[in-house]
Design an enzyme around this catalytic site. Structure first.
Site, PDB file in Angstrom:
ATOM      1  N   CYS A   1      35.729  38.557  43.652  1.00  0.00           N
ATOM      2  CA  CYS A   1      35.779  37.522  44.707  1.00  0.00           C
ATOM      3  C   CYS A   1      34.488  37.428  45.499  1.00  0.00           C
ATOM      4  O   CYS A   1      34.173  36.388  46.060  1.00  0.00           O
ATOM      5  CB  CYS A   1      36.898  37.834  45.699  1.00  0.00           C
ATOM      6  SG  CYS A   1      38.397  38.441  44.970  1.00  0.00           S
TER       7      CYS A   1
ATOM      8  N   ASP B   1      37.393  33.668  55.559  1.00  0.00           N
ATOM      9  CA  ASP B   1      37.438  34.179  54.177  1.00  0.00           C
ATOM     10  C   ASP B   1      36.221  33.764  53.346  1.00  0.00           C
ATOM     11  O   ASP B   1      36.225  33.889  52.123  1.00  0.00           O
ATOM     12  CB  ASP B   1      38.717  33.680  53.490  1.00  0.00           C
ATOM     13  CG  ASP B   1      39.957  34.413  53.991  1.00  0.00           C
ATOM     14  OD1 ASP B   1      40.022  35.634  53.797  1.00  0.00           O
ATOM     15  OD2 ASP B   1      40.827  33.766  54.592  1.00  0.00           O
TER      16      ASP B   1
ATOM     17  N   ARG C   1      40.712  27.452  54.050  1.00  0.00           N
ATOM     18  CA  ARG C   1      39.545  27.711  53.194  1.00  0.00           C
ATOM     19  C   ARG C   1      38.922  26.430  52.636  1.00  0.00           C
ATOM     20  O   ARG C   1      37.851  26.485  52.039  1.00  0.00           O
ATOM     21  CB  ARG C   1      39.926  28.660  52.047  1.00  0.00           C
ATOM     22  CG  ARG C   1      40.461  30.008  52.534  1.00  0.00           C
ATOM     23  CD  ARG C   1      40.370  31.077  51.479  1.00  0.00           C
ATOM     24  NE  ARG C   1      38.991  31.271  51.042  1.00  0.00           N
ATOM     25  CZ  ARG C   1      38.624  32.008  50.009  1.00  0.00           C
ATOM     26  NH1 ARG C   1      39.546  32.625  49.303  1.00  0.00           N
ATOM     27  NH2 ARG C   1      37.359  32.135  49.672  1.00  0.00           N
TER      28      ARG C   1
ATOM     29  N   LEU D   1      42.850  35.608  55.714  1.00  0.00           N
ATOM     30  CA  LEU D   1      44.205  35.599  55.153  1.00  0.00           C
ATOM     31  C   LEU D   1      44.484  36.929  54.480  1.00  0.00           C
ATOM     32  O   LEU D   1      43.610  37.472  53.805  1.00  0.00           O
ATOM     33  CB  LEU D   1      44.326  34.487  54.105  1.00  0.00           C
ATOM     34  CG  LEU D   1      44.102  33.063  54.598  1.00  0.00           C
ATOM     35  CD1 LEU D   1      44.032  32.111  53.404  1.00  0.00           C
ATOM     36  CD2 LEU D   1      45.201  32.658  55.562  1.00  0.00           C
TER      37      LEU D   1
ATOM     38  N   HIS E   1      45.960  35.882  42.813  1.00  0.00           N
ATOM     39  CA  HIS E   1      45.133  35.133  41.867  1.00  0.00           C
ATOM     40  C   HIS E   1      45.261  35.761  40.477  1.00  0.00           C
ATOM     41  O   HIS E   1      45.543  36.951  40.356  1.00  0.00           O
ATOM     42  CB  HIS E   1      43.652  35.213  42.272  1.00  0.00           C
ATOM     43  CG  HIS E   1      43.296  34.393  43.476  1.00  0.00           C
ATOM     44  ND1 HIS E   1      42.658  34.931  44.568  1.00  0.00           N
ATOM     45  CD2 HIS E   1      43.452  33.073  43.743  1.00  0.00           C
ATOM     46  CE1 HIS E   1      42.451  33.972  45.462  1.00  0.00           C
ATOM     47  NE2 HIS E   1      42.916  32.844  44.989  1.00  0.00           N
TER      48      HIS E   1
ATOM     49  N   GLU F   1      33.655  33.507  45.291  1.00  0.00           N
ATOM     50  CA  GLU F   1      34.121  33.205  43.929  1.00  0.00           C
ATOM     51  C   GLU F   1      35.104  32.039  43.902  1.00  0.00           C
ATOM     52  O   GLU F   1      35.119  31.252  42.948  1.00  0.00           O
ATOM     53  CB  GLU F   1      34.824  34.430  43.339  1.00  0.00           C
ATOM     54  CG  GLU F   1      35.563  34.104  42.063  1.00  0.00           C
ATOM     55  CD  GLU F   1      36.244  35.287  41.421  1.00  0.00           C
ATOM     56  OE1 GLU F   1      37.168  35.844  42.029  1.00  0.00           O
ATOM     57  OE2 GLU F   1      35.841  35.646  40.318  1.00  0.00           O
ATOM     58  N   ASP F   2      35.906  31.918  44.948  1.00  0.00           N
ATOM     59  CA  ASP F   2      36.975  30.917  44.919  1.00  0.00           C
ATOM     60  C   ASP F   2      36.467  29.489  45.042  1.00  0.00           C
ATOM     61  O   ASP F   2      37.193  28.553  44.756  1.00  0.00           O
ATOM     62  CB  ASP F   2      37.984  31.217  46.042  1.00  0.00           C
ATOM     63  CG  ASP F   2      38.726  32.508  45.771  1.00  0.00           C
ATOM     64  OD1 ASP F   2      39.148  32.703  44.628  1.00  0.00           O
ATOM     65  OD2 ASP F   2      38.854  33.327  46.697  1.00  0.00           O
TER      66      ASP F   2
ATOM     67  N   ARG G   1      47.826  29.084  45.077  1.00  0.00           N
ATOM     68  CA  ARG G   1      46.577  28.411  45.452  1.00  0.00           C
ATOM     69  C   ARG G   1      46.134  27.336  44.450  1.00  0.00           C
ATOM     70  O   ARG G   1      45.439  26.399  44.799  1.00  0.00           O
ATOM     71  CB  ARG G   1      45.455  29.443  45.560  1.00  0.00           C
ATOM     72  CG  ARG G   1      45.718  30.570  46.541  1.00  0.00           C
ATOM     73  CD  ARG G   1      45.662  30.092  47.981  1.00  0.00           C
ATOM     74  NE  ARG G   1      45.962  31.163  48.912  1.00  0.00           N
ATOM     75  CZ  ARG G   1      45.077  32.027  49.375  1.00  0.00           C
ATOM     76  NH1 ARG G   1      43.816  31.930  48.997  1.00  0.00           N
ATOM     77  NH2 ARG G   1      45.433  32.972  50.206  1.00  0.00           N
TER      78      ARG G   1
END
Ligand code: CIR
Length: 253
Positions: free
Chosen positions: A248, A60, A85, A18, A161, A65-66, A131
């Site tokens: 990230c 991704d 994701r 993305l 973010h 981190e996400d 998100r």
């Protein structure tokens, strides 16, 4: 201080990641090189780094981190906001369980990308973004409270973010840029303002008294050095093409 980190190598499918950056597709070989150098930098800061193999199913998935928020009192698996994701967490749960007995999880209709979560000591600021939604943030705050920690929300308008535009450097310094600069939430901290032309560098990371910044941002380097930190640089061009920054690429704990 951190002692460990988890990273995941980028896969060839990263070219389908993305992005809103309009910088063209990443060069996979160069991305691998930059990723290896990033791991090396974390190791040079004293971290034991667990390097997970690429997961080609998820373009991704190098942005680990996400997928989780690792606190001193427990780990919270997120529910990533982008449909492409969502599945990344299945591979992350067993990895996180290796290190944590207490593992909680954000569930539908809540969504959270942990790139939206900024830790300042025992308080966690949660960006409400495209998100991370209200339900996800509320679940997150309830879990943090159970852990004896606290959280609050910050509405975002421009950035992907929260941590795209802000970084906490320990010892009361906060690197800020863009929409974050004027927000009153952090007036108790000493702000280091990054000019808009270096906005990508706002996503920097404090690792055991060093600060890693994306290379090619001399004003950021100078300002963070002037605040007393030892600054090191990492080449990030291929991850920038996917809107990804230094934070990230790893879970540090
Ligand atoms: C995404 O849009 O989800 C990825 N291309 C970039 C994620 C960056 N992660 C982060 O800021 N924590």
């Amino acid at each position: 201080m951190f002692s460990k980190a988890i990273v995941r190598k980028p896969g060839k499918s990263m070219v389908k990641g993305l992005t809103t950056a309009h910088l063209g597709p990443p060069d996979y070989d160069l991305a691998l090189e930059q990723h290896a150098a990033y791991v090396h930098l974390l190791q040079s800061c004293g971290l034991d780094v667990l390097v997970l193999e690429a997961d080609e199913r998820f373009p991704d998935s190098t942005f680990v981190e996400d997928t989780a928020l690792l606190t001193p009192n427990g780990a919270i698996i997120t529910n990533p906001g982008a449909p492409s994701r969502r599945g990344e967490i299945d591979a992350m749960i067993p990895v996180v369980r290796r290190f944590y007995d207490q593992v909680d999880q954000i569930v539908d209709p809540g969504s959270v990308d942990a790139g939206d979560i900024l830790q300042v000591d025992s308080h966690y600021y949660i960006g409400l973004s495209s998100r991370t939604n209200e339900s996800g943030a509320k679940q997150m705050i309830d879990i943090l409270n159970r852990y004896g920690l606290s959280g609050s929300t910050v509405k975002l308008t421009d950035v992907l973010h929260l941590k795209t535009a802000v970084a906490y450097l320990q010892y009361n310094h906060l690197v800020v840029c863009g929409e974050i600069v004027k927000r009153p939430d952090w007036n108790h901290l000493e702000k280091i303002e990054i000019p808009v032309q270096e906005s990508y560098a706002a996503n920097c990371i404090w690792v055991n008294d060093r600060v890693i910044i994306a290379s090619g941002h001399p004003i950021t380097r100078q300002k963070i050095s002037a605040a007393g930190y030892s600054v090191i640089e990492a080449e990030m061009s291929e991850f920038q093409k996917l809107d990804g920054g230094l934070s990230c690429l790893s879970l540090r704990f």
